[in-house]
Design a protein around this motif. Structure first.
Motif, PDB file in Angstrom:
ATOM      1  N   PRO A 147       0.801  -1.228   0.000  1.00 29.67           N
ATOM      2  CA  PRO A 147       0.000   0.000   0.000  1.00 29.67           C
ATOM      3  C   PRO A 147       0.838   1.285   0.000  1.00 29.67           C
ATOM      4  O   PRO A 147       2.041   1.240   0.179  1.00 29.67           O
ATOM      5  CB  PRO A 147      -0.833  -0.117   1.282  1.00 29.67           C
ATOM      6  CG  PRO A 147      -0.803  -1.562   1.643  1.00 29.67           C
ATOM      7  CD  PRO A 147       0.544  -2.045   1.196  1.00 29.67           C
ATOM      8  N   LEU A 148       0.140   2.394  -0.152  1.00 36.01           N
ATOM      9  CA  LEU A 148       0.767   3.672  -0.426  1.00 36.01           C
ATOM     10  C   LEU A 148       1.770   4.109   0.634  1.00 36.01           C
ATOM     11  O   LEU A 148       2.773   4.763   0.308  1.00 36.01           O
ATOM     12  CB  LEU A 148      -0.321   4.742  -0.591  1.00 36.01           C
ATOM     13  CG  LEU A 148       0.118   6.110  -1.107  1.00 36.01           C
ATOM     14  CD1 LEU A 148       0.767   5.983  -2.480  1.00 36.01           C
ATOM     15  CD2 LEU A 148      -1.076   7.064  -1.155  1.00 36.01           C
ATOM     16  N   HIS A 149       1.514   3.775   1.905  1.00 36.98           N
ATOM     17  CA  HIS A 149       2.441   4.245   2.949  1.00 36.98           C
ATOM     18  C   HIS A 149       3.844   3.676   2.749  1.00 36.98           C
ATOM     19  O   HIS A 149       4.834   4.327   3.083  1.00 36.98           O
ATOM     20  CB  HIS A 149       1.909   3.913   4.349  1.00 36.98           C
ATOM     21  CG  HIS A 149       1.625   2.468   4.593  1.00 36.98           C
ATOM     22  ND1 HIS A 149       0.367   1.918   4.452  1.00 36.98           N
ATOM     23  CD2 HIS A 149       2.435   1.441   4.976  1.00 36.98           C
ATOM     24  CE1 HIS A 149       0.402   0.636   4.749  1.00 36.98           C
ATOM     25  NE2 HIS A 149       1.646   0.318   5.073  1.00 36.98           N
ATOM     26  N   HIS A 150       3.941   2.469   2.194  1.00 39.99           N
ATOM     27  CA  HIS A 150       5.263   1.898   1.920  1.00 39.99           C
ATOM     28  C   HIS A 150       5.970   2.638   0.781  1.00 39.99           C
ATOM     29  O   HIS A 150       7.199   2.742   0.766  1.00 39.99           O
ATOM     30  CB  HIS A 150       5.136   0.419   1.554  1.00 39.99           C
ATOM     31  CG  HIS A 150       4.763  -0.455   2.699  1.00 39.99           C
ATOM     32  ND1 HIS A 150       5.289  -0.296   3.961  1.00 39.99           N
ATOM     33  CD2 HIS A 150       3.904  -1.508   2.782  1.00 39.99           C
ATOM     34  CE1 HIS A 150       4.781  -1.214   4.769  1.00 39.99           C
ATOM     35  NE2 HIS A 150       3.937  -1.953   4.082  1.00 39.99           N
ATOM     36  N   HIS A 151       5.206   3.170  -0.162  1.00 43.36           N
ATOM     37  CA  HIS A 151       5.788   3.947  -1.263  1.00 43.36           C
ATOM     38  C   HIS A 151       6.540   5.151  -0.716  1.00 43.36           C
ATOM     39  O   HIS A 151       7.671   5.433  -1.134  1.00 43.36           O
ATOM     40  CB  HIS A 151       4.673   4.393  -2.209  1.00 43.36           C
ATOM     41  CG  HIS A 151       5.107   5.393  -3.229  1.00 43.36           C
ATOM     42  ND1 HIS A 151       5.829   5.050  -4.365  1.00 43.36           N
ATOM     43  CD2 HIS A 151       4.928   6.751  -3.296  1.00 43.36           C
ATOM     44  CE1 HIS A 151       6.075   6.139  -5.077  1.00 43.36           C
ATOM     45  NE2 HIS A 151       5.538   7.178  -4.447  1.00 43.36           N
ATOM     46  N   PHE A 152       5.911   5.845   0.231  1.00 41.25           N
ATOM     47  CA  PHE A 152       6.557   7.028   0.793  1.00 41.25           C
ATOM     48  C   PHE A 152       7.754   6.648   1.662  1.00 41.25           C
ATOM     49  O   PHE A 152       8.748   7.383   1.719  1.00 41.25           O
ATOM     50  CB  PHE A 152       5.552   7.845   1.591  1.00 41.25           C
ATOM     51  CG  PHE A 152       4.522   8.530   0.733  1.00 41.25           C
ATOM     52  CD1 PHE A 152       4.890   9.556  -0.121  1.00 41.25           C
ATOM     53  CD2 PHE A 152       3.195   8.127   0.749  1.00 41.25           C
ATOM     54  CE1 PHE A 152       3.951  10.186  -0.931  1.00 41.25           C
ATOM     55  CE2 PHE A 152       2.248   8.749  -0.044  1.00 41.25           C
ATOM     56  CZ  PHE A 152       2.632   9.779  -0.895  1.00 41.25           C
ATOM     57  N   GLU A 153       7.673   5.517   2.341  1.00 48.51           N
ATOM     58  CA  GLU A 153       8.823   5.056   3.117  1.00 48.51           C
ATOM     59  C   GLU A 153      10.022   4.800   2.210  1.00 48.51           C
ATOM     60  O   GLU A 153      11.153   5.179   2.526  1.00 48.51           O
ATOM     61  CB  GLU A 153       8.464   3.769   3.856  1.00 48.51           C
ATOM     62  CG  GLU A 153       7.676   3.975   5.128  1.00 48.51           C
ATOM     63  CD  GLU A 153       7.604   2.685   5.921  1.00 48.51           C
ATOM     64  OE1 GLU A 153       8.265   2.596   6.973  1.00 48.51           O
ATOM     65  OE2 GLU A 153       6.902   1.767   5.479  1.00 48.51           O
ATOM     66  N   LEU A 154       9.765   4.137   1.084  1.00 45.69           N
ATOM     67  CA  LEU A 154      10.853   3.823   0.161  1.00 45.69           C
ATOM     68  C   LEU A 154      11.380   5.068  -0.553  1.00 45.69           C
ATOM     69  O   LEU A 154      12.463   5.044  -1.128  1.00 45.69           O
ATOM     70  CB  LEU A 154      10.384   2.782  -0.857  1.00 45.69           C
ATOM     71  CG  LEU A 154      10.099   1.386  -0.281  1.00 45.69           C
ATOM     72  CD1 LEU A 154       9.585   0.444  -1.357  1.00 45.69           C
ATOM     73  CD2 LEU A 154      11.349   0.808   0.376  1.00 45.69           C
ATOM     74  N   LYS A 155      10.611   6.147  -0.523  1.00 48.15           N
ATOM     75  CA  LYS A 155      11.092   7.417  -1.058  1.00 48.15           C
ATOM     76  C   LYS A 155      11.985   8.143  -0.055  1.00 48.15           C
ATOM     77  O   LYS A 155      12.549   9.190  -0.373  1.00 48.15           O
ATOM     78  CB  LYS A 155       9.916   8.318  -1.440  1.00 48.15           C
ATOM     79  CG  LYS A 155       9.193   7.902  -2.712  1.00 48.15           C
ATOM     80  CD  LYS A 155       8.137   8.920  -3.112  1.00 48.15           C
ATOM     81  CE  LYS A 155       8.771  10.250  -3.490  1.00 48.15           C
ATOM     82  NZ  LYS A 155       7.776  11.231  -3.975  1.00 48.15           N
ATOM     83  N   GLY A 156      12.069   7.609   1.159  1.00 55.32           N
ATOM     84  CA  GLY A 156      12.953   8.198   2.157  1.00 55.32           C
ATOM     85  C   GLY A 156      12.264   8.906   3.301  1.00 55.32           C
ATOM     86  O   GLY A 156      12.931   9.463   4.177  1.00 55.32           O
ATOM     87  N   TRP A 157      10.914   8.891   3.321  1.00 55.33           N
ATOM     88  CA  TRP A 157      10.219   9.525   4.439  1.00 55.33           C
ATOM     89  C   TRP A 157      10.400   8.668   5.694  1.00 55.33           C
ATOM     90  O   TRP A 157      10.155   7.459   5.663  1.00 55.33           O
ATOM     91  CB  TRP A 157       8.725   9.643   4.145  1.00 55.33           C
ATOM     92  CG  TRP A 157       8.354  10.664   3.117  1.00 55.33           C
ATOM     93  CD1 TRP A 157       9.144  11.201   2.150  1.00 55.33           C
ATOM     94  CD2 TRP A 157       7.058  11.239   2.945  1.00 55.33           C
ATOM     95  NE1 TRP A 157       8.441  12.085   1.380  1.00 55.33           N
ATOM     96  CE2 TRP A 157       7.145  12.135   1.850  1.00 55.33           C
ATOM     97  CE3 TRP A 157       5.838  11.100   3.589  1.00 55.33           C
ATOM     98  CZ2 TRP A 157       6.061  12.878   1.396  1.00 55.33           C
ATOM     99  CZ3 TRP A 157       4.754  11.830   3.143  1.00 55.33           C
ATOM    100  CH2 TRP A 157       4.873  12.720   2.066  1.00 55.33           C
TER     101      TRP A 157
END
Length: 360
Positions: free
Chosen positions: A323-333
């Protein structure tokens, strides 16, 4: 239960009549659930740790999640105990809406518990097979949909209310059944998909439940409903006690689930909370408003659907990970940044949802 006791004691002292007020019982329900969470929580976490019921971590997930391995899960049982106990203590148990919401919550909680038990206790990596899980969710979702359709006492109870318009109500007929099914089952899985970071799912669920409590109280109050231009559904106001209990239980769980989490809720909590929010929205006839207020849950679900469809059709992924929250984590958030920003988005969406009560 306590409502009957206070009603009896009112014969001897009129002061006990104050417990007839829904607002007071909703507040007491929230406080009772909160206290239960604080009292039971530490013991539950110790017991889960002793039995080594720890969270497995996906090998392909963000590296920062590796430290979460072994964190006790199935903590959603704490939420259910607090909600059910508090509701039974403070709600009018002769009210059918209260029992409908309780039944749906426990049914989906049971499905999640079996899934968690098979994965974490029996060490079956599959858990409850997807087909079996969907089957039992469908049984519960269709069961409540058919019951609400057959037990409806007023036409408005099976109509679709369109927000921002006073007199727009779409007659659904038997289509009420598939709509209710989709809302309950869909929202149950949406909350489950969102439950991937510490506190990410529980506080939005609390905020949405609090807002639904306000809507529930207004919908069950003939004068408020008339003033706001929303449907009046007799008896549904009693569900505000359940909403209060959910808020209290959710905040109590967040005490232990905040980053870094001491316990995760697991499917037993996530599936139950999502189904509870869905069925509350149905009984107050505000399914569309639920989609607005629960926009974070919807967004997470849509991200998974888009990711799967895109990969199957083109071989490419839209997001780094769903899900989307993992996308932002992998972007460095950092994890706390993702969590708090999703909380802020939910707060804004809840205000928008509440605004629909007056902007008509």
């Amino acid at each position: 239960m306590l409502l009957y006791l206070t009603d009896y004691l009112a014969q001897f002292h009129s002061g006990f009549n104050v417990f007839q007020y829904l607002t007071l019982r909703a507040i007491l329900g929230a406080l009772t659930a909160l206290v239960i969470s604080f009292v039971v929580g530490p013991a539950l976490i110790r017991r889960l740790s002793a039995y080594q019921i720890g969270q497995p971590i996906r090998a392909d997930g963000p590296e920062t999640h590796l430290v979460k391995a072994g964190t006790p899960t199935m903590g959603g049982a704490l939420i259910l105990v607090a909600i059910v106990s508090s509701t039974l203590l403070w709600a009018d148990l002769s009210n059918r809406h209260v029992w409908v919401v309780l039944a749906v919550t426990l049914a989906f909680g049971a499905i999640g518990w079996v899934d968690d038990y098979k994965k974490l206790v029996l060490k079956d990596s599959r858990g409850l097979p997807a087909g079996a899980k969907f089957f039992w969710q469908s049984v519960a979702g269709l069961g409540v949909a058919v019951y609400l359709y057959l037990s409806a006492e007023l036409p408005i109870e099976t109509q679709l209310i369109v927000p921002f318009f006073k007199d727009v109500a779409v007659y659904l007929g038997w289509l009420f059944i598939p709509l209710t099914y989709l809302v309950v089952v869909g929202f149950s899985n949406a909350v489950n998909l969102t439950d991937g970071l510490d506190g990410l799912a529980i506080l939005p669920a609390v905020m949405v439940a609090g807002a639904l409590g306000i809507i529930t109280y207004a919908t069950g109050h003939v004068r408020f409903a008339e003033y706001l231009g929303i449907p009046y559904v007799p008896g549904v106001g009693e569900v505000v006690v359940f909403c209060g209990a959910l808020v209290g239980a959710g905040l109590g769980f967040l005490w232990f689930n905040t980053h870094p989490a001491q316990v995760f809720m697991g499917d037993v909590g996530a599936l139950a909370l999502g189904a509870a929010l869905g069925v509350i929205a149905v009984v107050v006839r505000q399914e569309i408003v639920l989609l607005v207020m629960g926009g974070v849950f919807v967004m997470e679900t849509v991200s998974v659907i888009l990711q799967v469809v895109s990969y199957k059709l083109t071989g490419r992924r839209i997001f780094r990970m769903a899900p989307l929250h993992h996308h932002f984590e992998l972007k460095g958030w950092p994890e706390p940044r993702v969590i708090v920003r999703f909380w802020i988005i939910t707060f804004i969406l809840v205000l928008v949802g509440l605004a629909t009560l007056k902007i008509r």
